[in-house]
Scaffold this motif. Structure first.
Motif, PDB file in Angstrom:
ATOM      1  N   GLN A 102     -47.404  -8.619  72.861  1.00 26.46           N
ATOM      2  CA  GLN A 102     -48.338  -8.990  71.796  1.00 26.46           C
ATOM      3  C   GLN A 102     -49.678  -9.368  72.402  1.00 26.46           C
ATOM      4  O   GLN A 102     -49.746  -9.989  73.471  1.00 26.46           O
ATOM      5  CB  GLN A 102     -47.804 -10.179  70.989  1.00 26.46           C
ATOM      6  CG  GLN A 102     -46.609  -9.826  70.133  1.00 26.46           C
ATOM      7  CD  GLN A 102     -46.225 -10.956  69.207  1.00 26.46           C
ATOM      8  OE1 GLN A 102     -45.176 -11.561  69.348  1.00 26.46           O
ATOM      9  NE2 GLN A 102     -47.087 -11.225  68.226  1.00 26.46           N
ATOM     10  N   CYS A 155     -49.056  -5.677  68.113  1.00 30.95           N
ATOM     11  CA  CYS A 155     -47.683  -5.758  68.618  1.00 30.95           C
ATOM     12  C   CYS A 155     -47.273  -4.394  69.151  1.00 30.95           C
ATOM     13  O   CYS A 155     -47.369  -3.373  68.447  1.00 30.95           O
ATOM     14  CB  CYS A 155     -46.725  -6.179  67.512  1.00 30.95           C
ATOM     15  SG  CYS A 155     -44.968  -6.082  67.987  1.00 30.95           S
ATOM     16  N   TRP A 213     -42.621  -8.936  61.587  1.00 31.40           N
ATOM     17  CA  TRP A 213     -43.633  -9.964  61.848  1.00 31.40           C
ATOM     18  C   TRP A 213     -43.156 -11.279  61.226  1.00 31.40           C
ATOM     19  O   TRP A 213     -42.671 -11.306  60.081  1.00 31.40           O
ATOM     20  CB  TRP A 213     -44.983  -9.597  61.234  1.00 31.40           C
ATOM     21  CG  TRP A 213     -45.761  -8.561  61.988  1.00 31.40           C
ATOM     22  CD1 TRP A 213     -45.823  -7.221  61.739  1.00 31.40           C
ATOM     23  CD2 TRP A 213     -46.620  -8.790  63.116  1.00 31.40           C
ATOM     24  NE1 TRP A 213     -46.655  -6.600  62.629  1.00 31.40           N
ATOM     25  CE2 TRP A 213     -47.168  -7.540  63.488  1.00 31.40           C
ATOM     26  CE3 TRP A 213     -46.993  -9.927  63.842  1.00 31.40           C
ATOM     27  CZ2 TRP A 213     -48.062  -7.392  64.557  1.00 31.40           C
ATOM     28  CZ3 TRP A 213     -47.879  -9.779  64.901  1.00 31.40           C
ATOM     29  CH2 TRP A 213     -48.401  -8.523  65.245  1.00 31.40           C
ATOM     30  N   LEU A 228     -51.239  -6.581  62.657  1.00 21.91           N
ATOM     31  CA  LEU A 228     -51.287  -7.516  61.532  1.00 21.91           C
ATOM     32  C   LEU A 228     -52.741  -7.957  61.394  1.00 21.91           C
ATOM     33  O   LEU A 228     -53.323  -8.468  62.350  1.00 21.91           O
ATOM     34  CB  LEU A 228     -50.388  -8.721  61.784  1.00 21.91           C
ATOM     35  CG  LEU A 228     -50.412  -9.833  60.726  1.00 21.91           C
ATOM     36  CD1 LEU A 228     -49.822  -9.337  59.417  1.00 21.91           C
ATOM     37  CD2 LEU A 228     -49.642 -11.063  61.216  1.00 21.91           C
ATOM     38  N   TYR A 252     -48.085 -16.178  65.474  1.00 19.96           N
ATOM     39  CA  TYR A 252     -47.595 -14.962  64.816  1.00 19.96           C
ATOM     40  C   TYR A 252     -46.716 -14.223  65.818  1.00 19.96           C
ATOM     41  O   TYR A 252     -47.166 -13.838  66.890  1.00 19.96           O
ATOM     42  CB  TYR A 252     -48.764 -14.106  64.324  1.00 19.96           C
ATOM     43  CG  TYR A 252     -49.455 -14.793  63.176  1.00 19.96           C
ATOM     44  CD1 TYR A 252     -50.465 -15.731  63.397  1.00 19.96           C
ATOM     45  CD2 TYR A 252     -49.065 -14.552  61.864  1.00 19.96           C
ATOM     46  CE1 TYR A 252     -51.063 -16.405  62.345  1.00 19.96           C
ATOM     47  CE2 TYR A 252     -49.660 -15.211  60.801  1.00 19.96           C
ATOM     48  CZ  TYR A 252     -50.655 -16.146  61.054  1.00 19.96           C
ATOM     49  OH  TYR A 252     -51.242 -16.818  60.002  1.00 19.96           O
ATOM     50  N   CYS A 257     -43.923 -11.177  66.734  1.00 21.98           N
ATOM     51  CA  CYS A 257     -43.459  -9.826  66.436  1.00 21.98           C
ATOM     52  C   CYS A 257     -42.100  -9.646  67.096  1.00 21.98           C
ATOM     53  O   CYS A 257     -41.854 -10.178  68.189  1.00 21.98           O
ATOM     54  CB  CYS A 257     -44.459  -8.819  66.990  1.00 21.98           C
ATOM     55  SG  CYS A 257     -43.984  -7.099  66.823  1.00 21.98           S
TER      56      CYS A 257
END
Lengths: 115, 111
Positions: A6, A23, A34, A77, A90, A92
């Motif tokens: 990521q 990702c 996600w 994203l 965040y 993944c």
């Protein structure tokens, strides 16, 4: 690749700025997820892809959040007009298709701070 | 919203002691997983237990599952300082692909 990658690891955005989080899943993994993790909380589901198809986006908190996986591998994203409440990690994750036997493989996450 | 709740929220033990964490969930499941998360890192899968299994072992880890009580426990035996992390259970929410994570137990192992 050997794992889920990521980028960036950290992102500081000014309120109102758009951000894009990338990702890169394990090669050949059909499923991609996600998650959003607020400080001190467990990860919360955002969206799910099977190859390039976004089969579930029920967890996206608002229409400012958008995810894509156009060629069935790398996913992005995007968060438009960031707000302070978007500050989170965040995550993944990817997995092969079919009955889960060994769990997801997670990336290290992107820590987003909106100031 | 989060499906599961881990108990306790935080646990502090001495190296060499055993650590037990519990997870409760709400819906029927096909399987349940436990993950570890070191500070600032991603989650690492530890063990998956299916709904028709009652107990599973992996090294120093022992997981139990009681589907009638909708609960699971994770036991780490002979803990080490390196076990310091947050531990999460995740359930597949009636057999869907969507895993729902609990709130986590923060374990600190003191050397």
């Amino acid at each position: 690749g050997a794992g889920v990658s990521q980028s960036p690891r950290y992102k500081v955005a000014k309120r109102g700025q758009d951000v894009a989080l990338r990702c890169d899943p394990i090669s050949g993994h059909v499923s991609l997820f996600w998650y959003q993790q607020a400080l001190g909380q467990g990860p919360e589901f955002l969206t799910y892809f099977q190859n390039e198809a976004q089969l579930d986006k029920s967890g996206l908190p608002s229409d400012r959040f958008f995810a894509e996986r156009p060629e069935g591998s790398v996913s992005t994203l995007k968060i438009q007009r960031t707000q302070q409440e978007d500050s989170a990690v965040y995550l993944c994750a990817s997995s092969p298709l079919g009955p889960l036997t060994v769990g997801y493989t997670f990336g290290s996450g992107t820590r987003l701070t909106v100031v | 919203s989060q499906q599961g709740e881990e108990d306790p929220q935080a646990l502090s033990i001495q190296e060499g002691e055993n650590a037990t964490m519990n997870c409760s969930y709400k819906t029927s499941i096909n399987n349940l997983q436990w993950y570890r998360q070191n500070s600032g890192r991603g989650l690492v899968h530890l063990i998956l237990i299916r709904s028709n299994e009652r107990e599973k072992h992996s090294g120093r880890l022992r997981v139990t599952l009681d589907t009638s009580k909708k609960s699971s426990s994770l036991l780490i035996t002979a803990s080490r300082a390196a076990d310091t992390a947050s531990y999460f259970c995740a359930t597949d929410n009636s057999g869907t692909y969507k895993y729902i994570f609990g709130t986590g137990t923060r374990l600190k192992v003191l050397a």
